[in-house]
Design a protein around this motif. Structure first.
Motif, PDB file in Angstrom:
ATOM      1  N   ALA A  30      24.660  12.185  48.746  1.00 44.10           N
ATOM      2  CA  ALA A  30      23.588  11.344  48.226  1.00 44.10           C
ATOM      3  C   ALA A  30      22.770  12.077  47.170  1.00 44.10           C
ATOM      4  O   ALA A  30      22.386  13.226  47.338  1.00 44.10           O
ATOM      5  CB  ALA A  30      22.678  10.896  49.368  1.00 44.10           C
ATOM      6  N   ALA A  31      22.523  11.405  46.054  1.00 40.05           N
ATOM      7  CA  ALA A  31      21.724  11.970  44.977  1.00 40.05           C
ATOM      8  C   ALA A  31      20.610  10.988  44.619  1.00 40.05           C
ATOM      9  O   ALA A  31      20.750   9.772  44.781  1.00 40.05           O
ATOM     10  CB  ALA A  31      22.593  12.238  43.748  1.00 40.05           C
ATOM     11  N   ALA A  32      19.496  11.508  44.123  1.00 41.02           N
ATOM     12  CA  ALA A  32      18.376  10.658  43.748  1.00 41.02           C
ATOM     13  C   ALA A  32      18.780   9.773  42.575  1.00 41.02           C
ATOM     14  O   ALA A  32      19.404  10.225  41.617  1.00 41.02           O
ATOM     15  CB  ALA A  32      17.173  11.521  43.389  1.00 41.02           C
ATOM     16  N   ALA A  33      18.409   8.487  42.628  1.00 40.77           N
ATOM     17  CA  ALA A  33      18.731   7.551  41.565  1.00 40.77           C
ATOM     18  C   ALA A  33      17.699   7.666  40.448  1.00 40.77           C
ATOM     19  O   ALA A  33      16.516   7.845  40.694  1.00 40.77           O
ATOM     20  CB  ALA A  33      18.753   6.127  42.118  1.00 40.77           C
ATOM     21  N   ASP A  34      18.169   7.576  39.214  1.00 43.32           N
ATOM     22  CA  ASP A  34      17.290   7.561  38.057  1.00 43.32           C
ATOM     23  C   ASP A  34      16.786   6.132  37.876  1.00 43.32           C
ATOM     24  O   ASP A  34      17.580   5.211  37.659  1.00 43.32           O
ATOM     25  CB  ASP A  34      18.073   8.030  36.829  1.00 43.32           C
ATOM     26  N   THR A  35      15.472   5.936  37.964  1.00 40.96           N
ATOM     27  CA  THR A  35      14.936   4.563  37.922  1.00 40.96           C
ATOM     28  C   THR A  35      15.251   3.861  36.608  1.00 40.96           C
ATOM     29  O   THR A  35      15.482   2.650  36.589  1.00 40.96           O
ATOM     30  CB  THR A  35      13.413   4.570  38.150  1.00 40.96           C
ATOM     31  N   GLY A  36      15.280   4.624  35.511  1.00 39.60           N
ATOM     32  CA  GLY A  36      15.616   4.011  34.232  1.00 39.60           C
ATOM     33  C   GLY A  36      17.034   3.480  34.202  1.00 39.60           C
ATOM     34  O   GLY A  36      17.280   2.376  33.694  1.00 39.60           O
ATOM     35  N   ARG A  37      17.977   4.251  34.766  1.00 35.37           N
ATOM     36  CA  ARG A  37      19.376   3.800  34.839  1.00 35.37           C
ATOM     37  C   ARG A  37      19.508   2.586  35.749  1.00 35.37           C
ATOM     38  O   ARG A  37      20.221   1.636  35.430  1.00 35.37           O
ATOM     39  CB  ARG A  37      20.258   4.938  35.349  1.00 35.37           C
ATOM     40  N   VAL A  38      18.833   2.630  36.899  1.00 36.74           N
ATOM     41  CA  VAL A  38      18.891   1.493  37.821  1.00 36.74           C
ATOM     42  C   VAL A  38      18.375   0.238  37.129  1.00 36.74           C
ATOM     43  O   VAL A  38      18.984  -0.840  37.203  1.00 36.74           O
ATOM     44  CB  VAL A  38      18.082   1.778  39.101  1.00 36.74           C
ATOM     45  N   ASP A  39      17.236   0.356  36.450  1.00 32.23           N
ATOM     46  CA  ASP A  39      16.654  -0.788  35.743  1.00 32.23           C
ATOM     47  C   ASP A  39      17.635  -1.344  34.721  1.00 32.23           C
ATOM     48  O   ASP A  39      17.898  -2.556  34.670  1.00 32.23           O
ATOM     49  CB  ASP A  39      15.356  -0.352  35.066  1.00 32.23           C
TER      50      ASP A  39
END
Length: 284
Positions: A30-39
């Motif tokens: 598990a790795a932290a998601a980049d909010t900009g990429r998710v958006d």
């Protein structure tokens, strides 16, 4: 896992096993998601869905059918199967577009880590009366410059002669036709196994309903699964197919590539087939 192994070979049982394996993998990676990429990704995905709805004039009856089907995918545990069959091949294509070495393809839902370690020449674990044509699968692991990679790790797993995977179908030994072969000091390996059979993806669950509704076929061609790795090099996940085999030209998972097709030849003593396939790994 024991309860899954002893269950019937249904879509739900297979889906539960695949979901369990994926969750184990996620806990480890598990790795932290980049909010900009998710958006960006989710917005574009939803925008594309909205466009499809408008262009095709989706009705409420069709919308409700879609909702019911999505709910069933979850209930059957078939999200790993759905994504691996219809989405993963494009993810793999993008992820590996800059590789110089051996071609990759999808992992699929049936990988299990930590298969038994085996020497450079070994027979995969199998039943005494294992059905199928004997196959000697051999080759060498090198870097893209041809330098041999000593003690490279060749993880291999496959379906049996009836198209079933151990740990995802009943009455199969836990590690049947699964192993982790450690290549010799020159990167060579020899694996004694059987030639796998084509198989249908599970059709008694939600994915099977989609296949039937769309008029598709549910078959995958016979193949060997492999993960090949060595220190200082990028792991490659791939599958190898058999020239002239059924469904090689119309794989339901769209995972076949010309570079991944094998040409086995008969063994001189008539006891089966043999084939050589070498792996070239990119630097990490």
């Amino acid at each position: 896992m024991t309860d899954i192994i002893t269950a019937q070979a249904t879509a739900a049982a297979s889906g539960a096993a695949a979901t369990e394996q994926f969750r184990n993998k996620q806990r480890q990676e598990a790795a932290a998601a980049d909010t900009g990429r998710v958006d960006a990704l989710v917005t574009e995905l939803l925008t594309s869905a909205h466009d499809i709805i408008r262009r095709h004039g989706l009705t409420y009856a069709e919308y409700d059918a879609l909702k019911a089907w999505l709910i069933r995918v979850g209930e059957d545990g078939e999200w790993p199967l759905f994504l691996d069959v219809w989405v993963e091949h494009v993810v793999e294509e993008v992820a590996n577009e800059n590789r110089e070495g051996t071609k990759g393809t999808i992992e699929g839902p049936y990988y299990v880590p930590d298969a038994p370690a085996l020497p450079a020449e070994a027979a995969l674990p199998m039943r005494e009366d294992e059905a199928g044509t004997a196959l000697l699968f051999q080759g060498q692991v090198t870097g893209v410059d041809g330098t041999p990679l000593p003690a490279a790790k060749v993880e291999i797993w496959q379906a049996d002669d009836e198209g079933y995977y151990s740990q995802f179908a009943p009455n199969l030994p836990e590690w049947n036709l699964r192993g982790t072969v450690i290549a010799d000091e020159t990167g060579h390996f020899k694996i004694h196994t059987i030639q796998p059979a084509p198989y249908q993806i599970p059709t008694d669950g939600a994915c099977g309903s989609l296949i039937q509704a769309a008029g598709w076929h549910p078959w995958r061609p016979a193949h060997l699964h492999l993960k090949v790795s060595a220190p200082g090099h990028r792991l490659i996940t791939t599958q190898l197919y058999f020239r002239g085999g059924e469904y090689v030209t119309d794989d339901i998972a769209s995972a076949v590539k010309p570079e991944l097709i094998l040409d086995p030849t008969p063994v001189a003593d008539g006891t089966g087939h043999e084939v050589t396939y070498d792996f070239a790994l990119d630097k990490a």
